[in-house]
Design an enzyme around this catalytic site. Structure first.
Site, PDB file in Angstrom:
ATOM      1  N   PHE A 148     -22.244  21.420  -7.679  1.00 51.72           N
ATOM      2  CA  PHE A 148     -23.228  20.843  -8.602  1.00 51.72           C
ATOM      3  C   PHE A 148     -22.718  20.758 -10.033  1.00 51.72           C
ATOM      4  O   PHE A 148     -23.225  19.976 -10.838  1.00 51.72           O
ATOM      5  CB  PHE A 148     -24.536  21.668  -8.579  1.00 51.72           C
ATOM      6  N   LYS A 172     -19.650  13.892   0.004  1.00 51.17           N
ATOM      7  CA  LYS A 172     -20.930  14.619   0.139  1.00 51.17           C
ATOM      8  C   LYS A 172     -21.116  15.429  -1.140  1.00 51.17           C
ATOM      9  O   LYS A 172     -20.574  16.525  -1.288  1.00 51.17           O
ATOM     10  CB  LYS A 172     -20.856  15.526   1.375  1.00 51.17           C
ATOM     11  N   GLU A 175     -26.424  18.591  -3.344  1.00 49.91           N
ATOM     12  CA  GLU A 175     -27.801  18.099  -3.208  1.00 49.91           C
ATOM     13  C   GLU A 175     -28.648  18.436  -4.434  1.00 49.91           C
ATOM     14  O   GLU A 175     -29.777  17.989  -4.562  1.00 49.91           O
ATOM     15  CB  GLU A 175     -28.447  18.668  -1.929  1.00 49.91           C
ATOM     16  N   SER A 225     -18.170  27.363  -4.084  1.00 51.98           N
ATOM     17  CA  SER A 225     -18.062  28.820  -4.220  1.00 51.98           C
ATOM     18  C   SER A 225     -17.091  29.388  -3.183  1.00 51.98           C
ATOM     19  O   SER A 225     -16.842  28.774  -2.134  1.00 51.98           O
ATOM     20  CB  SER A 225     -19.444  29.443  -4.053  1.00 51.98           C
ATOM     21  N   CYS A 280     -16.201  26.429 -13.555  1.00 52.44           N
ATOM     22  CA  CYS A 280     -15.284  27.284 -12.792  1.00 52.44           C
ATOM     23  C   CYS A 280     -14.148  27.778 -13.678  1.00 52.44           C
ATOM     24  O   CYS A 280     -13.438  28.702 -13.314  1.00 52.44           O
ATOM     25  CB  CYS A 280     -14.721  26.523 -11.607  1.00 52.44           C
ATOM     26  N   GLU A 380     -18.812  36.669  -9.209  1.00 50.01           N
ATOM     27  CA  GLU A 380     -18.850  35.466 -10.051  1.00 50.01           C
ATOM     28  C   GLU A 380     -20.323  35.230 -10.392  1.00 50.01           C
ATOM     29  O   GLU A 380     -21.141  34.974  -9.507  1.00 50.01           O
ATOM     30  CB  GLU A 380     -18.295  34.247  -9.306  1.00 50.01           C
TER      31      GLU A 380
HETATM   32  P1  NAD Z   1     -21.610  25.832  -3.321  1.00 47.89           P
HETATM   33  O1  NAD Z   1     -20.476  26.487  -2.640  1.00 47.89           O
HETATM   34  O2  NAD Z   1     -22.971  26.413  -3.154  1.00 47.89           O
HETATM   35  O3  NAD Z   1     -21.744  24.298  -2.832  1.00 47.89           O
HETATM   36  C1  NAD Z   1     -20.642  23.426  -2.870  1.00 47.89           C
HETATM   37  C2  NAD Z   1     -20.847  22.343  -1.832  1.00 47.89           C
HETATM   38  O4  NAD Z   1     -20.895  22.928  -0.532  1.00 47.89           O
HETATM   39  C3  NAD Z   1     -22.146  21.559  -1.998  1.00 47.89           C
HETATM   40  O5  NAD Z   1     -21.903  20.205  -1.712  1.00 47.89           O
HETATM   41  C4  NAD Z   1     -23.056  22.190  -0.962  1.00 47.89           C
HETATM   42  O6  NAD Z   1     -24.021  21.293  -0.469  1.00 47.89           O
HETATM   43  C5  NAD Z   1     -22.101  22.586   0.139  1.00 47.89           C
HETATM   44  N1  NAD Z   1     -22.541  23.767   0.878  1.00 47.89           N
HETATM   45  C6  NAD Z   1     -23.293  24.795   0.422  1.00 47.89           C
HETATM   46  N2  NAD Z   1     -23.477  25.711   1.392  1.00 47.89           N
HETATM   47  C7  NAD Z   1     -22.803  25.261   2.474  1.00 47.89           C
HETATM   48  C8  NAD Z   1     -22.610  25.772   3.791  1.00 47.89           C
HETATM   49  N3  NAD Z   1     -23.131  26.946   4.163  1.00 47.89           N
HETATM   50  N4  NAD Z   1     -21.862  25.054   4.641  1.00 47.89           N
HETATM   51  C9  NAD Z   1     -21.319  23.879   4.258  1.00 47.89           C
HETATM   52  N5  NAD Z   1     -21.483  23.350   3.038  1.00 47.89           N
HETATM   53  C10 NAD Z   1     -22.207  24.029   2.150  1.00 47.89           C
HETATM   54  O7  NAD Z   1     -21.223  25.709  -4.864  1.00 47.89           O
HETATM   55  P2  NAD Z   1     -22.128  25.218  -6.073  1.00 47.89           P
HETATM   56  O8  NAD Z   1     -23.140  26.251  -6.368  1.00 47.89           O
HETATM   57  O9  NAD Z   1     -22.571  23.813  -5.853  1.00 47.89           O
HETATM   58  O10 NAD Z   1     -21.030  25.165  -7.239  1.00 47.89           O
HETATM   59  C11 NAD Z   1     -20.672  26.273  -7.997  1.00 47.89           C
HETATM   60  C12 NAD Z   1     -19.446  26.950  -7.416  1.00 47.89           C
HETATM   61  O11 NAD Z   1     -18.360  26.032  -7.378  1.00 47.89           O
HETATM   62  C13 NAD Z   1     -18.958  28.105  -8.279  1.00 47.89           C
HETATM   63  O12 NAD Z   1     -18.578  29.140  -7.430  1.00 47.89           O
HETATM   64  C14 NAD Z   1     -17.762  27.530  -9.012  1.00 47.89           C
HETATM   65  O13 NAD Z   1     -16.807  28.484  -9.438  1.00 47.89           O
HETATM   66  C15 NAD Z   1     -17.208  26.638  -7.975  1.00 47.89           C
HETATM   67  N6  NAD Z   1     -16.357  25.619  -8.557  1.00 47.89           N
HETATM   68  C16 NAD Z   1     -15.013  25.750  -8.398  1.00 47.89           C
HETATM   69  C17 NAD Z   1     -14.170  24.827  -8.966  1.00 47.89           C
HETATM   70  C18 NAD Z   1     -12.697  24.944  -8.790  1.00 47.89           C
HETATM   71  O14 NAD Z   1     -12.012  23.980  -9.098  1.00 47.89           O
HETATM   72  N7  NAD Z   1     -12.153  26.035  -8.297  1.00 47.89           N
HETATM   73  C19 NAD Z   1     -14.693  23.750  -9.690  1.00 47.89           C
HETATM   74  C20 NAD Z   1     -16.069  23.641  -9.827  1.00 47.89           C
HETATM   75  C21 NAD Z   1     -16.889  24.589  -9.239  1.00 47.89           C
END
Ligand code: NAD
Length: 495
Positions: A148, A172, A175, A225, A280, A380
């Site tokens: 997000f 994808k 959401e 994450s 991140c 985190e």
């Molecule tokens: P998230 O892991 O909750 O979601 C990321 C994506 O995965 C979304 O599209 C979500 O719909 C999907 N998703 C969520 N749960 C899932 C599941 N159980 N199975 C399959 N898909 C699933 O992350 P977020 O809250 O949207 O974003 C924040 C996180 O992203 C933080 O941990 C941040 O550090 C990380 N991030 C990392 C980088 C990097 O380059 N390393 C960059 C940006 C964000």
């Protein structure tokens, strides 16, 4: 409430039975519904991408590059509109939203150089009359799953290089802020990208699982994450796919005794609280080398945060906006309220700040005397919380950073070139800043962490993305004189 739908084969579609809520974080009100794709809808997007593949991979490189030149201009021209979409669903301030767009444009500029990037190699006369050359061919349908916190930049990290390499894509997005990806898909098509090359599926785990399990998806790029990144990596790899899964972070900024402490305090405040800490590459741990440095830095940071303006992202006076959801805001706050019980000192308590209305706002927090083993250090948090860890020496600082499970970014603040060089040599982290608190590489380099911040071999965007999104093929050829034709059962040798 409008329903945000999918974009498949150039058209909006989807009346999904399952839907999610998209909030305006500044007001706390639900503003849209978003379709949550079923397996069948996701399969339809994969089928559209598969159908578009033969003609896209056969499109000349010059024509492909043309799309990126036009897309770049459209992104520049429509940046205000796109920033407004980001701010309305994510909450970050408009200037920050524009910053993410300009960083995403770097990836488009990189992709526009694809004629150069996709060059293979050629060796003449490896044997008598025999030449060898290598080509880079697309892997096929690529799935891109994004978080997000950067609803434009991260989709551009992936889609620009994947499409430039001749692949077709199913994106994808999160959401929580799904509209920006739809806008991007339409811009791509306005720039000349044929329908079906970039498809957007809105959804959650159901859609992601369908992407991971489809035999037609050949590669998966994921950013999110760490727990989800790990599971995506394992499932995609078990299904025989190429996968890069970038995870979470806990970024340490080390401040040496010789550093310019005012500059370091400015950098720490900017990097810790910008975008409400939902980056991140945010600095979440300030590592002060020596108690004198720690005391001075804590005072300087506390002094600076007292003047921060927190408010709606659309308000030009706001320096920091709300968090993404009320649930996330409450979770972030719980780390601050729990920190004192763990033995840390809460110097600035953002949970005590009151905000009018129902927006997902939270004040900024500064927590001193933090140590590994405390939840405020180990997890985190992904919010406006800066921890200060006091160490006695450079070696202790390096040991702390190198034993963190996360290894996305780090920085050292010093005036000493020798210390900076040694830090660069010693530190086991993917992206390192020297007096730069958020060392996100420019688009001509690749982005990625180490350890639990990245699962897979390839960093994202830049040169490593060309490797990730292509398969190499090596061709050995001979154009013999027919009169020299002969049978030989020996193993081909080149002497
Ligand atoms: P998230 O892991 O909750 O979601 C990321 C994506 O995965 C979304 O599209 C979500 O719909 C999907 N998703 C969520 N749960 C899932 C599941 N159980 N199975 C399959 N898909 C699933 O992350 P977020 O809250 O949207 O974003 C924040 C996180 O992203 C933080 O941990 C941040 O550090 C990380 N991030 C990392 C980088 C990097 O380059 N390393 C960059 C940006 C964000």
């Amino acid at each position: 409430m409008a329903l945000i739908r999918h974009h498949i084969a150039g058209a909006e579609s989807g009346s999904s039975e399952r839907t999610g809520v998209v909030f305006d974080p500044a007001t706390g009100r639900a503003q849209h519904e978003v379709a949550l794709a079923s397996t069948a809808e996701t399969d339809a997007a994969i089928a559209a991408a598969a159908a578009a593949l033969p003609s896209w991979r056969a499109t000349s490189l010059i024509k492909r590059a043309d799309v990126f030149f036009r897309l770049r201009q459209l992104l520049v021209d429509r940046a205000d509109e796109l920033a407004a979409i980001i701010t309305s669903e994510h909450g970050k301030v408009l200037s920050d939203a524009k910053g993410e767009i300009s960083r995403g444009i770097e990836n488009v500029e990189f992709a526009a150089g694809l004629v150069h990037l996709l060059k293979g190699e050629h060796s003449e006369q490896v044997s008598r009359g025999v030449d060898v050359h290598s080509v880079k061919q697309p892997v096929g349908v690529v799935a891109c799953v994004t978080p997000f916190n950067f609803p434009v930049m991260v989709p551009l990290w992936m889609t620009a290089s994947a499409i430039a390499c001749g692949n077709t894509v199913v994106l994808k997005p999160s959401e929580k802020d799904p509209s920006a990806s739809l806008f991007l898909a339409k811009l791509y098509e306005e720039a000349g990208l044929p329908a079906g090359v970039l498809n957007v599926v809105q959804g959650d785990k159901v859609a992601v699982d369908a992407l991971l399990d489809s035999p037609d998806v050949r590669a998966v790029s994921f950013v999110g994450s760490t727990p989800i990144a790990r599971s995506i990596y394992e499932r995609a790899a078990a299904n025989g796919k190429r996968v890069q899964a970038l995870g979470g972070a806990k970024n340490h900024m080390v401040v040496m005794p010789d550093a310019d402490l005012d500059a370091a305090a400015d950098a720490a405040v900017s990097a810790a609280y910008g975008s409400a800490g939902e980056r991140c590459m945010a600095v979440s741990v300030l590592v002060a080398v020596g108690d004198d440095v720690a005391d001075a830095l804590v005072a300087k940071v506390a002094d600076r945060v007292a003047g921060l303006t927190i408010g709606a992202g659309t308000d030009a006076a706001s320096e920091m906006g709300p968090l993404i959801t009320g649930e996330h805001r409450d979770k972030v706050a719980s780390y601050v309220t729990g920190a004192a019980a763990e033995g840390a000192t809460v110097v600035v308590d953002g949970t005590a700040q009151h905000f009018e209305g129902d927006g997902f706002f939270l004040g900024v927090s500064l927590v001193d005397h933090v140590r590994p083993g405390m939840k405020v250090y180990d997890d985190e948090i992904f919010g406006p919380v800066l921890s200060v860890v006091r160490v006695a020496s450079y070696d202790e600082a390096v040991e702390l950073v190198n034993t963190s499970p996360f290894a996305n970014g780090t920085a050292v603040f010093t005036r000493d070139g020798g210390t900076a060089r040694q830090f660069e040599f010693d530190i086991e982290v993917g992206m390192v800043g020297v007096n730069v608190p958020i060392p996100v590489p420019v688009g001509a380099f690749s982005f990625g962490g180490w350890r639990s911040s990245l699962f897979g071999d390839s960093h994202i965007y830049g040169p490593e993305s060309i490797h990730f999104y292509t398969r190499s093929k090596v061709v050995t050829s001979r154009w013999p004189d027919p009169s020299e034709s002969q049978i030989s059962l020996g193993f081909p040798s080149n002497h």
